[in-house]
Design a protein around this motif. Sequence first.
Motif, PDB file in Angstrom:
ATOM      1  N   ARG A  65       0.813  -1.235  -0.212  1.00 43.24           N
ATOM      2  CA  ARG A  65      -0.184   0.004   0.006  1.00 43.24           C
ATOM      3  C   ARG A  65       0.715   1.158  -0.128  1.00 43.24           C
ATOM      4  O   ARG A  65       0.594   1.930  -0.804  1.00 43.24           O
ATOM      5  N   PHE A  80      -3.811  -5.761  -2.634  1.00 42.91           N
ATOM      6  CA  PHE A  80      -5.345  -6.029  -2.104  1.00 42.91           C
ATOM      7  C   PHE A  80      -5.837  -6.552  -3.385  1.00 42.91           C
ATOM      8  O   PHE A  80      -6.579  -7.416  -3.194  1.00 42.91           O
ATOM      9  N   CYS A 107      -9.590  -1.873   5.702  1.00 42.75           N
ATOM     10  CA  CYS A 107      -9.559  -1.986   4.318  1.00 42.75           C
ATOM     11  C   CYS A 107     -10.901  -1.818   3.586  1.00 42.75           C
ATOM     12  O   CYS A 107     -11.195  -0.973   2.700  1.00 42.75           O
TER      13      CYS A 107
END
Lengths: 115, 401, 259
Positions: A65, A80, A107
């Motif tokens: 991320r 992800f 998330c």
Amino acid sequence: MLTRAGSVVVFLAVLAFPFFYNLVSTGYSSSATAQPQLKIAKPGKCVEDTAWMRKNHMKMLIHVREKAVREGVRSVDHSFHGCINCHPKREEFCNRCHDYVGVKPECWNCHHYDL
Amino acid sequence: MATKIKHTRIEGKSSAYLVFMIVAGALAALSPLSALYLFFEGHHVTSMTNQVPWGMPIVMAIYLIGASAGSLVLSAMSSVFGRAEYKPFSRMAALLAVLLIVAALMAIIMDWGRPDRILVPFFHFQPRSMFSLNAILYSLYMALGIVYLWAMFHNKEKLERLLGLCAVALAILVHSGTGAIFGFVYVRELYNSPLLPPSFIAAALSSGTALMIITLHYTFRFTGRKLDERHVHNLGKLMGVFILVVIYFIFIENVTRSYAPKNYEAASFLLLHGGKYTAYFWIGLVLMGLVVPAIIALNGATGKSVRWILAASWLQLAGVMLERYLIVIPAQILPLEFFPNKEITSGFLDGQFAEYSVSLLEWIYSLGLAGVVMFGYGLAIRLWPMVPTEAAYPEQLLKTN
Amino acid sequence: MALDRRDFLTIGGLIAAGTALGSVGSAFSHTASGHEGHEAEPAVKRTGDRASSKNKWGMVIDIEKCGEGCDACVRACRKENNVPHFDDPKLDIHWIRKITFKQKGVPGAEERQMPAMCFHCEHPPCAHVCPVAATFKRADGIVLVDKHRCIGCRYCMIACPYKARSFVSMHVEPKPGDNRDVPVRMHGVVEKCNFCVHRIDSGEEPACVESCRKEGNGAMVFGDFNDRASKVSEMVRTSRARRIRPDLGCDPQVFYMGI
């Protein structure tokens, strides 16, 4: 008035409240201790082996991320989106363990999973 | 040094104390409740908008930080500057300083959209951001205040003097930093000013002194302990002088701003045709908050009356609150200028004066913070020997007066 | 003969116009030869697999072309980035908006329109004040908000001179039909235009620019200021493209022609 020892007991009781609360609310059933079963929609090989993933997926996701947001590195496989590609249903994958251990990551508040 | 001062805990058995603690506790409970509501609902429940992103919580925060810095400087007067007449309430002032900074930090953090990310600023230090610097400074300041109190309790005079000196330096730094949060914002004419940090310190000292007068008076009255009136006269005089400094800073800042034609619009909004803001400025702040209390405090007759000085202190407290409000809000009400000499409109309310009035939730939030300070104070003077049994005026000073 | 100021400006303008025409002409001939007559899909070519300082993304907007009442860019942005509607003008989130402006104090002055978004400043005041570096400037000049890190203090909204930022002050429910390439949002953080960073990273131009070209009047051009051959570089070099509030020194990377 409470004695000093008495107040320590009260303090410990309050401190241990979550423990007793969970004990009562889950009824201490055997299902609560059974390993959650994951449903793998697309069986195959994950980008890392299962034991490693179980332990480190959160670190991996945060690392990827930061790379994606801050440096613009948009490789998919460890991201992800990579997870979603093989495990499209959150209910059948993430939630199984996360409900079990009572960890609620953020998330899915913003990232679409399944709608 | 003056005669030894004896501090004792208050008994806390009177019904007045009970009522005070119940009221303060109820108010204090409002603080986390309103914060939780804000956190789960989002900021649409307040009057804060995309046009006015900072509202009453920020006003409260800088007000409380100011009063805290002022209190700490007063507390250190005896140990650092050797002024024996401030010795009797040195502990009380340090206690107030700690409580006020706690409430101020609550005001800031609970107003964040994501207060659950409270630790993030400590992991990502940004030396260019005044907020980031202040996060460090405020934490240090709070810790130092607590250690300073501890040193006072254990009669470690050398340590107390050293810590007092550090505390004064840090209090000045902390409040300059608070002023710089606004002073450094160069895109808004009503914020950008190098005078804001020193002006914040002046207002901190005046409001801190006013709060000290009020706290002293009511604490001694309700505990039935003896307070020499000359303490109040002395503090009143000090407050009067500080208010004059505040007036001077406000005067210079506004005159300087009004001089440049590019600032005509901003300056005249605050001073001439800003509707309620202009009224708050002239009637609320300048007249009732500064000039009247200064006259009361420095006038020979009223300056020797506890009642008058108390009234002046209340006025000053309200006045500085209004001053903070007038620093934070009007700069956001003024539209940002895209092009000089052009009128602009858009779906995002560009080019229009924004609207802001304190919402119910923000009132509750602010009252809650006051409750936190009151409750903490009531609890602390019950738990620890904070209040002197008798606040006599040091005799050797009387001869020189 | 002495040139007075007006003559000088006129001549300068003619020369500028001439060079601009010439360069536009050459640009057309270039695309024509390269893509067999079709209007080229302007590819955004980034250097390497990550944001790099070799690129400097920016935009040039020709106000003369921006059509009155046209809101193609605003609609495209809302759709692309799942920007919600709160039905409250004070709270609504705006990544891009149309601004109408006219001369002050001149009765019957002509009204003109322009789109405004985050200008992705070279010296972004928002990033300077952010206490946690949630707002930061990427290597290629794009100013981003890391919503994973933002604490919602709103200092950046105070510091931004262009009102480019909005605070999410209400819960937003993800809904079917959202663009799934872009996350939705939680309340409590600040957000703003990010030049459609996900599109840039995959070689596309921002949604507003694309829709302006396809549905609107082609007023917006996006490109790389570090590439001297790019259309935006050429436009800035050869025309009187201007920044908004250059006096502040933030050096926005969005230029306007015809203000």
